[in-house]
Design a protein around this motif. Structure first.
Motif, short mmCIF file in Angstrom:
data_model
loop_
_atom_site.label_atom_id
_atom_site.label_comp_id
_atom_site.label_asym_id
_atom_site.label_seq_id
_atom_site.Cartn_x
_atom_site.Cartn_y
_atom_site.Cartn_z
N LEU A 135 45.29 18.72 25.79
CA LEU A 135 45.08 17.33 25.42
C LEU A 135 45.05 17.18 23.90
CD1 LEU A 135 44.62 14.65 26.91
CD2 LEU A 135 42.17 15.01 26.59
N ALA A 136 44.46 18.15 23.21
CA ALA A 136 44.37 18.07 21.75
C ALA A 136 45.73 18.22 21.09
CB ALA A 136 43.40 19.14 21.22
N GLY A 137 46.66 18.89 21.73
CA GLY A 137 47.99 19.10 21.15
C GLY A 137 48.99 18.02 21.46
N GLU A 138 48.58 16.98 22.16
CA GLU A 138 49.51 15.93 22.55
C GLU A 138 50.09 15.21 21.34
OE1 GLU A 138 51.88 13.31 24.55
OE2 GLU A 138 50.92 15.17 25.24
N GLN A 139 49.27 14.95 20.33
CA GLN A 139 49.75 14.24 19.15
C GLN A 139 50.80 15.06 18.40
OE1 GLN A 139 46.62 12.96 16.55
NE2 GLN A 139 47.99 11.85 15.16
N ALA A 140 50.58 16.37 18.30
CA ALA A 140 51.55 17.24 17.62
C ALA A 140 52.86 17.29 18.40
CB ALA A 140 50.97 18.63 17.45
N ARG A 141 52.77 17.34 19.72
CA ARG A 141 53.99 17.36 20.54
C ARG A 141 54.78 16.06 20.39
NH1 ARG A 141 50.43 19.84 24.14
NH2 ARG A 141 50.13 17.89 25.29
N ALA A 142 54.08 14.94 20.33
CA ALA A 142 54.75 13.66 20.14
C ALA A 142 55.44 13.60 18.79
CB ALA A 142 53.75 12.52 20.29
N ALA A 143 54.80 14.16 17.77
CA ALA A 143 55.41 14.17 16.44
C ALA A 143 56.67 15.02 16.42
CB ALA A 143 54.40 14.68 15.41
N ARG A 144 56.64 16.17 17.12
CA ARG A 144 57.83 17.03 17.18
C ARG A 144 58.96 16.33 17.92
NH1 ARG A 144 54.00 21.22 18.00
NH2 ARG A 144 54.34 21.13 20.25
N ARG A 145 58.63 15.61 18.98
CA ARG A 145 59.67 14.89 19.72
C ARG A 145 60.30 13.81 18.86
NH1 ARG A 145 55.98 15.47 24.13
NH2 ARG A 145 55.11 13.38 23.70
N ALA A 146 59.47 13.11 18.09
CA ALA A 146 60.00 12.07 17.21
C ALA A 146 60.89 12.67 16.12
CB ALA A 146 58.84 11.28 16.58
N ALA A 147 60.47 13.83 15.58
CA ALA A 147 61.28 14.48 14.56
C ALA A 147 62.61 14.96 15.13
CB ALA A 147 60.51 15.66 13.95
N ASP A 148 62.58 15.47 16.36
CA ASP A 148 63.82 15.91 17.02
C ASP A 148 64.76 14.73 17.26
OD1 ASP A 148 63.05 18.53 17.01
OD2 ASP A 148 62.51 18.61 19.13
N ASP A 149 64.19 13.59 17.65
CA ASP A 149 65.03 12.40 17.88
C ASP A 149 65.69 11.94 16.58
OD1 ASP A 149 64.40 12.43 20.54
OD2 ASP A 149 62.76 10.97 20.37
N ALA A 150 64.92 11.97 15.47
CA ALA A 150 65.49 11.57 14.19
C ALA A 150 66.59 12.52 13.75
CB ALA A 150 64.38 11.50 13.12
N LEU A 151 66.35 13.84 13.93
CA LEU A 151 67.37 14.82 13.57
C LEU A 151 68.60 14.68 14.47
CD1 LEU A 151 68.26 17.24 11.90
CD2 LEU A 151 67.03 18.71 13.51
N ALA A 152 68.39 14.39 15.75
CA ALA A 152 69.52 14.20 16.67
C ALA A 152 70.38 13.02 16.24
CB ALA A 152 69.01 13.98 18.09
N HIS A 153 69.73 11.97 15.70
CA HIS A 153 70.50 10.81 15.20
C HIS A 153 71.37 11.22 14.01
CE1 HIS A 153 71.48 6.68 14.21
NE2 HIS A 153 71.08 6.91 12.96
N GLU A 154 70.82 12.01 13.09
CA GLU A 154 71.60 12.48 11.95
C GLU A 154 72.76 13.36 12.40
OE1 GLU A 154 69.43 13.90 8.46
OE2 GLU A 154 67.58 13.24 9.44
N ILE A 155 72.49 14.23 13.35
CA ILE A 155 73.54 15.12 13.85
C ILE A 155 74.65 14.31 14.51
CG2 ILE A 155 74.03 16.88 15.60
CD1 ILE A 155 71.29 18.08 15.00
N THR A 156 74.27 13.29 15.27
CA THR A 156 75.28 12.45 15.93
C THR A 156 76.16 11.74 14.91
OG1 THR A 156 73.76 12.11 17.79
CG2 THR A 156 75.60 10.58 17.58
N VAL A 157 75.56 11.23 13.85
CA VAL A 157 76.35 10.55 12.81
C VAL A 157 77.33 11.53 12.17
CG1 VAL A 157 76.20 9.42 10.56
CG2 VAL A 157 74.57 8.83 12.36
N LEU A 158 76.86 12.74 11.83
CA LEU A 158 77.74 13.74 11.23
C LEU A 158 78.85 14.15 12.20
CD1 LEU A 158 75.10 15.99 9.42
CD2 LEU A 158 76.66 14.33 8.37
N HIS A 159 78.52 14.27 13.48
CA HIS A 159 79.50 14.68 14.48
C HIS A 159 80.59 13.64 14.65
CE1 HIS A 159 80.87 15.63 18.68
NE2 HIS A 159 80.88 16.82 18.14
N ILE A 160 80.20 12.36 14.68
CA ILE A 160 81.19 11.28 14.80
C ILE A 160 82.05 11.21 13.54
CG2 ILE A 160 81.47 8.78 15.00
CD1 ILE A 160 78.97 8.75 16.75
#
Length: 397
Positions: A135-160
């Motif tokens: 339960l204490a690590g939920e906030q850190a996991r959410a932050a990692r997911r948000a960072a992965d989503d932001a990086l995925a957006h950058e990767i998609t732009v570069l790929h296109i």
């Protein structure tokens, strides 16, 4: 004598399906087709009957092939059930650790201090300290997911921007050029999870893929593609047949004494099981002598442990030519050239049609009707050459 020989042979399921398809499509009687492909009429009739049952045209009390297989599977499952339960009991602690995230979600839905949550923690045998750590690590996991989503957006732009051609190495390089310090493995994981892939330029090359760690067998043929009797020397290889559905791969084993295709298999892949199935067909027909040489190239399919085990089980000896030398397996290569030239079709609409035509070409024409000039006996078919050898053996005995 022919009937006795047929009873001693074993035919693969692939051969049976192709034989039944030939009966249904040729318009000939079962006896005529059986005579053409060299099987007993009664056996072929049983295959056709079982195929009719599988199509739902049999009596209600008759079992289909699927039902028979299901019976065998259930019996095997009952035998393994006790052992499986014991294994799961011993692995319970490990499974608890691996499932902590899912169980934590389940408990958390009831509320941290809700009595239901405490009951679920006890029922699922999850330590309360493990739950609170999750339960204490939920906030850190959410932050990692948000960072992965932001990086995925950058990767998609570069790929296109690369016209969808960049893969992991060049996407990673582009991110570094933009001063984004990201681990390459993280880029690879995010691209894999989101099905982002680059374009790979493929080179045309043969199907021979030498295994890196396999130890090849010695060359027992030495480019001597002759044999003094059937069942003593076989040569094998794989080729690909083009269809609109994709490649159809054909593996064959050719008897050097008769030039007869004694074993073959077709599939939409060229894994080791393809050549093993072809060898099982050759051995199942009861025509191979003990110590028969099975010669091939050094492709990974032929250096596989699966094929080595089948060769050892059948009492054969394995032989391989040199890497990159098609002349060391010229007899097998020659048959594929003959097949693609004389079958009359260069491209098929689907794999089923290609399979049916190749089956007919091998069984009814190549093995039984195509003339070949024998060094001593002149022009004969492979079947007639085999019969000559059998007659000479009978007279010598």
């Amino acid at each position: 004598m022919g009937s006795k020989s047929n009873r001693s042979r074993r035919y693969t399921e692939e051969f049976k399906r192709d034989a039944v398809a030939l009966v249904r499509s040729s318009g000939k009687t079962v006896t005529e087709v059986a005579r053409e492909i060299g099987v007993s009429a009664e056996g072929l009739r049983n295959w056709v009957k079982q195929d009719s049952i599988d199509r739902g045209q049999g009596a209600p009390s008759e079992l289909t092939s699927v039902e028979r297989e299901e019976l065998r599977r259930l019996r095997r499952q009952n035998r393994e059930q006790a052992e499986t339960i014991e294994v799961l009991r011993k692995a319970r602690s490990s499974l608890r650790r691996r499932a902590i995230d899912e169980r934590g979600v389940c408990v958390h839905r009831g509320g941290e201090d809700h009595p239901w949550s405490r009951s679920v923690v006890r029922l699922l045998k999850v330590a309360r300290s493990s739950f609170y750590a999750w339960l204490a690590g939920e906030q850190a996991r959410a932050a990692r997911r948000a960072a992965d989503d932001a990086l995925a957006h950058e990767i998609t732009v570069l790929h296109i921007a690369s016209r969808c051609t960049y893969g992991v190495p060049r996407i990673h390089a582009e991110l570094r050029r933009l001063d984004r310090r990201v681990n390459r493995k993280r880029v690879e994981r995010i691209m894999r999870e989101r099905d982002i892939a680059g374009v790979t330029r493929r080179k045309r090359r043969s199907l021979t893929r030498p295994a890196k760690r396999a130890v090849p067998a010695a060359d027992l043929i030495g480019r001597d593609f002759t044999a003094d009797a059937p069942g003593r020397k076989l040569v094998g290889d794989i080729t690909c047949i083009p269809t609109d559905e994709g490649w159809l791969y054909l593996a064959t084993w050719l008897d050097l004494a008769t030039r007869e295709i004694v074993g073959y298999s077709m599939a939409d892949h060229h894994r080791a099981s393809l050549v093993v199935d072809a060898l099982k067909m050759a051995a199942g027909r009861g025509r191979l002598q003990p110590g028969c040489i099975a010669h091939s190239d050094r492709g990974s399919e032929y250096t596989s442990d699966e094929l080595r085990r089948e060769i050892h089980r059948s009492g054969l000896r394995q032989s391989m030519g040199r890497t990159g030398s098609c002349y060391d397996n010229a007899a097998a290569e020659s048959f594929f050239a003959l097949l693609k030239e004389e079958i009359g079709t260069r491209h098929w609409p689907d794999r089923t049609t290609a399979r049916a035509e190749i089956f007919t070409f091998i069984e009814t024409f190549c093995n039984r009707r195509r003339l070949r000039k024998h060094p001593a006996w002149g022009y004969l078919t492979p079947l007639e050459i085999r019969q000559r050898h059998e007659q000479e053996h009978a007279l010598a005995a």
